[in-house]
Design an enzyme around this catalytic site. Structure first.
Site, mmCIF file in Angstrom:
data_model
loop_
_atom_site.group_PDB
_atom_site.id
_atom_site.type_symbol
_atom_site.label_atom_id
_atom_site.label_comp_id
_atom_site.label_asym_id
_atom_site.label_seq_id
_atom_site.Cartn_x
_atom_site.Cartn_y
_atom_site.Cartn_z
ATOM 1 N N SER A 5 0.852 -1.197 0.000
ATOM 2 C CA SER A 5 0.000 0.000 0.000
ATOM 3 C C SER A 5 0.880 1.236 0.000
ATOM 4 O O SER A 5 1.960 1.241 0.620
ATOM 5 C CB SER A 5 -0.880 0.020 1.252
ATOM 6 N N TYR A 36 -2.146 -1.570 9.840
ATOM 7 C CA TYR A 36 -2.296 -1.917 8.418
ATOM 8 C C TYR A 36 -0.972 -1.688 7.682
ATOM 9 O O TYR A 36 -0.504 -2.550 6.927
ATOM 10 C CB TYR A 36 -3.417 -1.070 7.817
HETATM 11 P P1 NAP Z 1 -11.819 -4.416 -1.109
HETATM 12 O O1 NAP Z 1 -12.616 -3.622 -2.097
HETATM 13 O O2 NAP Z 1 -12.153 -4.306 0.332
HETATM 14 O O3 NAP Z 1 -11.826 -5.955 -1.554
HETATM 15 C C1 NAP Z 1 -11.137 -6.901 -0.775
HETATM 16 C C2 NAP Z 1 -11.247 -8.270 -1.401
HETATM 17 O O4 NAP Z 1 -10.488 -9.171 -0.602
HETATM 18 C C3 NAP Z 1 -12.664 -8.793 -1.455
HETATM 19 O O5 NAP Z 1 -12.852 -9.480 -2.677
HETATM 20 C C4 NAP Z 1 -12.725 -9.770 -0.275
HETATM 21 O O6 NAP Z 1 -13.620 -10.866 -0.521
HETATM 22 C C5 NAP Z 1 -11.297 -10.295 -0.269
HETATM 23 N N1 NAP Z 1 -10.896 -10.869 1.021
HETATM 24 C C6 NAP Z 1 -10.887 -10.283 2.248
HETATM 25 N N2 NAP Z 1 -10.446 -11.161 3.170
HETATM 26 C C7 NAP Z 1 -10.155 -12.306 2.511
HETATM 27 C C8 NAP Z 1 -9.646 -13.570 2.903
HETATM 28 N N3 NAP Z 1 -9.354 -13.841 4.187
HETATM 29 N N4 NAP Z 1 -9.472 -14.530 1.956
HETATM 30 C C9 NAP Z 1 -9.770 -14.278 0.657
HETATM 31 N N5 NAP Z 1 -10.250 -13.109 0.222
HETATM 32 C C10 NAP Z 1 -10.436 -12.130 1.146
HETATM 33 O O7 NAP Z 1 -10.257 -4.020 -1.223
HETATM 34 P P2 NAP Z 1 -9.428 -3.356 -2.434
HETATM 35 O O8 NAP Z 1 -9.409 -1.892 -2.261
HETATM 36 O O9 NAP Z 1 -9.850 -3.943 -3.736
HETATM 37 O O10 NAP Z 1 -7.951 -3.878 -2.049
HETATM 38 C C11 NAP Z 1 -7.270 -4.888 -2.738
HETATM 39 C C12 NAP Z 1 -5.811 -4.893 -2.277
HETATM 40 O O11 NAP Z 1 -5.217 -3.616 -2.536
HETATM 41 C C13 NAP Z 1 -5.649 -5.140 -0.764
HETATM 42 O O12 NAP Z 1 -4.518 -5.940 -0.529
HETATM 43 C C14 NAP Z 1 -5.441 -3.734 -0.208
HETATM 44 O O13 NAP Z 1 -4.753 -3.755 1.015
HETATM 45 C C15 NAP Z 1 -4.661 -3.092 -1.332
HETATM 46 N N6 NAP Z 1 -4.749 -1.626 -1.339
HETATM 47 C C16 NAP Z 1 -5.874 -0.950 -1.710
HETATM 48 C C17 NAP Z 1 -5.877 0.456 -1.717
HETATM 49 C C18 NAP Z 1 -7.052 1.282 -2.164
HETATM 50 O O14 NAP Z 1 -6.893 2.527 -2.298
HETATM 51 N N7 NAP Z 1 -8.208 0.706 -2.409
HETATM 52 C C19 NAP Z 1 -4.750 1.155 -1.313
HETATM 53 C C20 NAP Z 1 -3.642 0.419 -0.924
HETATM 54 C C21 NAP Z 1 -3.638 -0.948 -0.948
HETATM 55 P P3 NAP Z 1 -14.870 -11.256 0.464
HETATM 56 O O15 NAP Z 1 -15.850 -10.124 0.407
HETATM 57 O O16 NAP Z 1 -15.371 -12.524 -0.110
HETATM 58 O O17 NAP Z 1 -14.253 -11.388 1.847
#
Ligand code: NAP
Length: 246
Positions: free
Chosen positions: A141, A154
């Site tokens: 991140s 985090y």
């Molecule tokens: P999100 O919209 O909250 O989606 C998270 C996904 O992870 C969902 O599909 C969820 O599925 C799945 N998940 C959660 N716990 C899980 C587990 N134990 N096993 C398998 N799947 C699991 O998050 P996002 O923003 O797309 O983030 C994706 C990645 O990018 C993450 O690693 C996050 O830390 C990173 N990131 C995002 C941002 C941002 O600005 N959005 C910034 C920095 C880093 P279920 O609903 O089925 O649990």
């Protein structure tokens, strides 16, 4: 159907957000895609339907990445359905804001189990089971660079992912597998909006010199590059996909 000439990709956490965009992008690029989810079965099935409607190939497979047995089942299902796995995208992750002083053991365990143990589980299995010439992309991140208050634990999980990845790159000597990292920032997904007020969101929209938020598709584009033939000599790299905010 097994087709060994077509590459297979597992995308963890692909029921929504960035993972969903990656699954759709890789399927459009011709990969057979395993759409992993932990809880959101209906959403994951909708991702599969969307891929199939566009002429792509995908299945949805439930697995909590923090449980090694369930991650093994995910690989088993992928191999049974499509043959050897070529690409692992360790995208699944969770975030919850809290000042470090107010955090408790439950929050620590929740974040570290999914973000760190989940990624390590994927790496352990990929080391043994990914095809020669394969590709791995781990998720950090931009908050690691910005040290944003409220994101301490985090950020700790993502800093651990970055450090572990750098060692893992070297431990894969001889396997012809590249391992790279994406550190998104200011990407419009459910995770990004969680726990933030409208005023905070409005203020954050201007943080990047590009004066907008990024989209999940823009992260998927960077992942598509890292897993492509074009990125064959790119190994151990961290790409911050964040509009230049840090
Ligand atoms: P999100 O919209 O909250 O989606 C998270 C996904 O992870 C969902 O599909 C969820 O599925 C799945 N998940 C959660 N716990 C899980 C587990 N134990 N096993 C398998 N799947 C699991 O998050 P996002 O923003 O797309 O983030 C994706 C990645 O990018 C993450 O690693 C996050 O830390 C990173 N990131 C995002 C941002 C941002 O600005 N959005 C910034 C920095 C880093 P279920 O609903 O089925 O649990």
């Amino acid at each position: 159907m097994k087709n060994s000439t077509v590459k297979t990709a597992i995308v963890t956490g692909a029921s929504r957000g960035i993972g969903k965009a990656i699954a759709i992008k890789l399927a459009a690029n011709g990969y057979q895609v395993v759409v992993n989810y932990a809880n959101s079965e209906a959403e994951a099935q909708r991702v599969v339907a969307q891929i199939e409607q566009a002429g792509g190939i995908a299945i949805a497979v439930q697995a909590d990445v923090s449980k090694i047995q369930q991650f093994e089942n995910l690989f088993d299902m992928a191999e049974k359905t499509y043959g050897p796995v070529d690409v692992l995208i360790n995208n699944a992750g969770v975030s919850k804001l809290s000042p470090i002083a107010d955090s408790d053991d439950d929050l620590f365990d929740y974040l570290f189990n999914i973000n760190v143990r989940g990624t390590v589980n994927g790496l352990k299995l990929a080391a043994k089971r990914l095809s020669q010439g394969g590709r791995i992309v781990n998720f950090s991140s931009t908050a690691v660079a910005t040290s944003t208050p409220g994101m301490g634990l985090y950020v700790g999980t993502k800093a651990a992912v970055e450090a572990i990845t750098k060692v893992f790159v070297k431990e894969l000597r001889g396997r012809q597998i590249t391992v790279n990292m994406i550190a998104p920032g200011l990407i419009q997904s459910e995770m990004f909006f969680e726990g933030k007020t409208a005023a905070q969101i409005a203020q954050m929209e201007k943080l990047s010199p590009l004066e907008r938020f990024g989209s999940v598709d823009e992260v998927a584009d960077a992942v598509a590059y890292l897993v492509s033939e074009d990125a064959g000599w790119v190994n151990g790299l961290l790409i911050r996909v964040n509009g230049g905010v840090a």
